[in-house]
Write an enzyme that holds these catalytic residues in place. Structure first.
Site, short mmCIF file in Angstrom:
data_model
loop_
_atom_site.label_atom_id
_atom_site.label_comp_id
_atom_site.label_asym_id
_atom_site.label_seq_id
_atom_site.Cartn_x
_atom_site.Cartn_y
_atom_site.Cartn_z
N SER A 5 -3.44 -9.07 6.75
CA SER A 5 -3.05 -7.70 7.05
C SER A 5 -2.49 -7.68 8.47
O SER A 5 -3.18 -8.00 9.43
CB SER A 5 -4.29 -6.80 6.93
N ASP B 169 0.82 -1.22 0.00
CA ASP B 169 0.00 0.00 0.00
C ASP B 169 0.85 1.26 0.00
O ASP B 169 0.66 2.15 -0.83
CB ASP B 169 -0.91 0.06 1.25
N ARG C 81 0.08 4.28 17.41
CA ARG C 81 -0.32 5.30 16.42
C ARG C 81 -0.08 6.74 16.85
O ARG C 81 0.41 7.55 16.06
CB ARG C 81 -1.79 5.13 16.02
N ASP D 2 -7.30 3.18 12.92
CA ASP D 2 -5.99 3.81 12.82
C ASP D 2 -6.03 5.18 12.16
O ASP D 2 -5.30 6.08 12.55
CB ASP D 2 -5.02 2.88 12.08
N1 ARG Z 1 -8.08 -3.84 15.84
C1 ARG Z 1 -6.87 -3.30 16.36
C2 ARG Z 1 -7.02 -1.83 16.61
O1 ARG Z 1 -7.94 -1.22 16.15
C3 ARG Z 1 -5.68 -3.63 15.50
C4 ARG Z 1 -5.61 -2.88 14.22
C5 ARG Z 1 -4.49 -3.34 13.39
N2 ARG Z 1 -4.16 -2.37 12.39
C6 ARG Z 1 -3.87 -2.67 11.14
N3 ARG Z 1 -3.62 -1.67 10.36
N4 ARG Z 1 -3.84 -3.89 10.67
O2 ARG Z 1 -6.22 -1.26 17.29
#
Ligand code: ARG
Length: 438
Positions: free
Chosen positions: A211, A49, A130, A159
């Site tokens: 992912s 990506d 993040r 995110d």
């Molecule tokens: N569900 C988790 C969260 O919202 C993990 C997210 C993982 N992020 C990703 N870009 N694959 O914090």
């Protein structure tokens, strides 16, 4: 559609104006106006990506791109290769920052003090990473004269909220670009774009990979069969933790020592937080500890399933919580979990910079002042069990608690008087509600 189906929004494909950024209406003040983008800082992982994005932004915005890659302790990442890839794809500058110490000290340490878990099982490793990544993006964007920050998050996840809320809070002058929300490429189109532009694509193109997001504190997998609720985990999803079935037949004990709520030694060996977390992760992973198959309520409304591997958190949070229970009073033990939950929710929800979090941290620090001592755990084929506890501040006296003990300070003769007063209101209520009134 039957009347019982949930309402659905029209999909992007039905409503979207096309891939050109200038055609997309902007709905917030911090989104970049394509005509005003000159230099972009791209949060770059080296994956498909963000590699496609690196080229795509140069083409569609006619802008310069600098990349920022943040090391938060992702196991096995080759940052030299990531930097070389960014350079090859035309990045003006490629910054790699090792932020492990800051991540541990400023983000994981407060999370440990707050026993941070969301939804009863997710130790928030992504949610904690993040705001730090976005804060570093702001710092480097300013230093390198960028006007915008680009990221690779989709429009369906948490995110994007965490990153954009951070940028909008810390740097109102910077704008945000989130191409995945609008560029209308699926994996196949992205692979085709990559091939066309000489961007190397790892692995086959037929089966989309999981992912993944990972750092010091854990690893998550999404996508593929994980979205099917009746699909039990395929073995190949576990990349960090040994499957419990294959873990050693001999259990292993591990002792975690804390000072003021933070782990400072493993098996009596003093360690800094980063090393300690890495060592705990290794021991836990060997014994199949920290696998979480989680149904999660995202803040953007969706309910999703995530597979987490969190061996370090499974050990450290279990030990921390146990030690807290030992040194705190019944009142503290009943109150703190409510604040812990609030802390975890704020962080999950992308509000790291919300003042309530700092208020709660002040409480967490106070509550952890006497969380000093050692907890020993036994790890065996996926389970973590506390087997020994010690603390100079334990609110515990073995002679008082003793079943056979004659008493000392504890007067058994006084117990009936206590029971009479303790049960007074309940007894009266029982009587007035059950008296026959005829
Ligand atoms: N569900 C988790 C969260 O919202 C993990 C997210 C993982 N992020 C990703 N870009 N694959 O914090």
């Amino acid at each position: 559609m039957t009347p019982d189906d949930p309402p659905t929004a029209p999909s992007d494909a039905e409503t979207a104006p096309g891939p050109n950024p200038a055609d997309w209406p902007r709905t917030s003040s911090y989104e970049a106006d394509p005509t005003e983008v000159g230099r972009v800082l791209l949060l770059y992982s080296g994956g498909l990506d963000t590699s496609v994005m690196l080229k795509w932004i140069q083409d569609h915005y006619d802008a310069e791109v600098v990349t920022l890659t943040v090391n938060l302790g992702q196991p096995g990442e080759d940052y030299t290769a990531v930097r070389a890839k960014a350079e090859m794809l035309g990045a003006l500058e490629c910054v790699v920052v090792d932020a492990r110490e800051e991540f541990a000290a400023e983000y994981l340490a407060p999370a440990i003090k707050a026993n941070a878990l969301y939804g009863g099982g997710y130790p928030l490793f992504t949610a904690l990473g993040r705001p730090l990544i976005a804060k570093l993006a702001v710092e480097h964007a300013r230093r390198l004269g960028c006007d915008s920050i680009a990221h690779g998050c989709t429009g369906k996840g948490n995110d994007q909220v965490r990153i954009e809320a951070t940028v909008a809070t810390l740097a109102p002058e910077l704008k945000v670009i989130a191409p995945v929300r609008t560029w209308q490429m699926g994996r196949e189109e992205e692979v085709a774009y990559a091939r066309q532009h000489g961007i190397p694509v790892k692995g086959g193109t037929e089966v989309a990979p999981y992912s993944i997001d990972d750092n010091l504190w854990g690893r998550s997998s999404e996508g593929r069969w994980i979205e099917e609720l009746d699909h039990a985990p395929d073995d190949d999803v576990f990349n960090l933790v040994t499957r419990p079935e294959q873990a050693p037949d001999e259990p292993e004990t591990v002792a975690v020592s804390f000072e003021h709520g933070l782990p400072v030694a493993l098996n009596s060996e003093p360690m800094g937080l980063v090393d300690l977390i890495e060592s705990a992760a290794q021991i836990g992973a060997r014994h199949g500890v920290g696998i979480v198959d989680h149904i999660e309520d995202r803040i953007v409304g969706l309910k999703v399933r995530d597979i987490y591997e969190v061996p370090a958190a499974a050990i450290i949070l279990t030990a921390h919580q146990e030690l807290e229970r030992l040194v705190a009073t019944i009142h503290q033990n009943q109150f703190k979990p409510m604040l812990d939950q609030r802390w975890g929710y704020l962080v999950y929800a992308g509000l790291w910079w919300e003042p309530l979090r700092a208020d709660l941290d002040a409480y967490m620090d106070a509550a952890n002042r006497f969380v000093t001592g050692t907890i020993e755990l036994k790890l065996y084929k996926g389970s973590v069990r506390v087997i020994r506890r010690s603390s100079p501040y334990a609110v515990y006296d073995a002679s008082l608690a003793s079943f056979a003990g004659s008493g000392g300070l504890f007067s058994q003769a006084a117990a009936p008087g206590f029971i009479e007063l303790w049960s007074l209101q309940s007894r009266m209520a029982w009587r007035v509600r059950n008296e026959s009134r005829d």
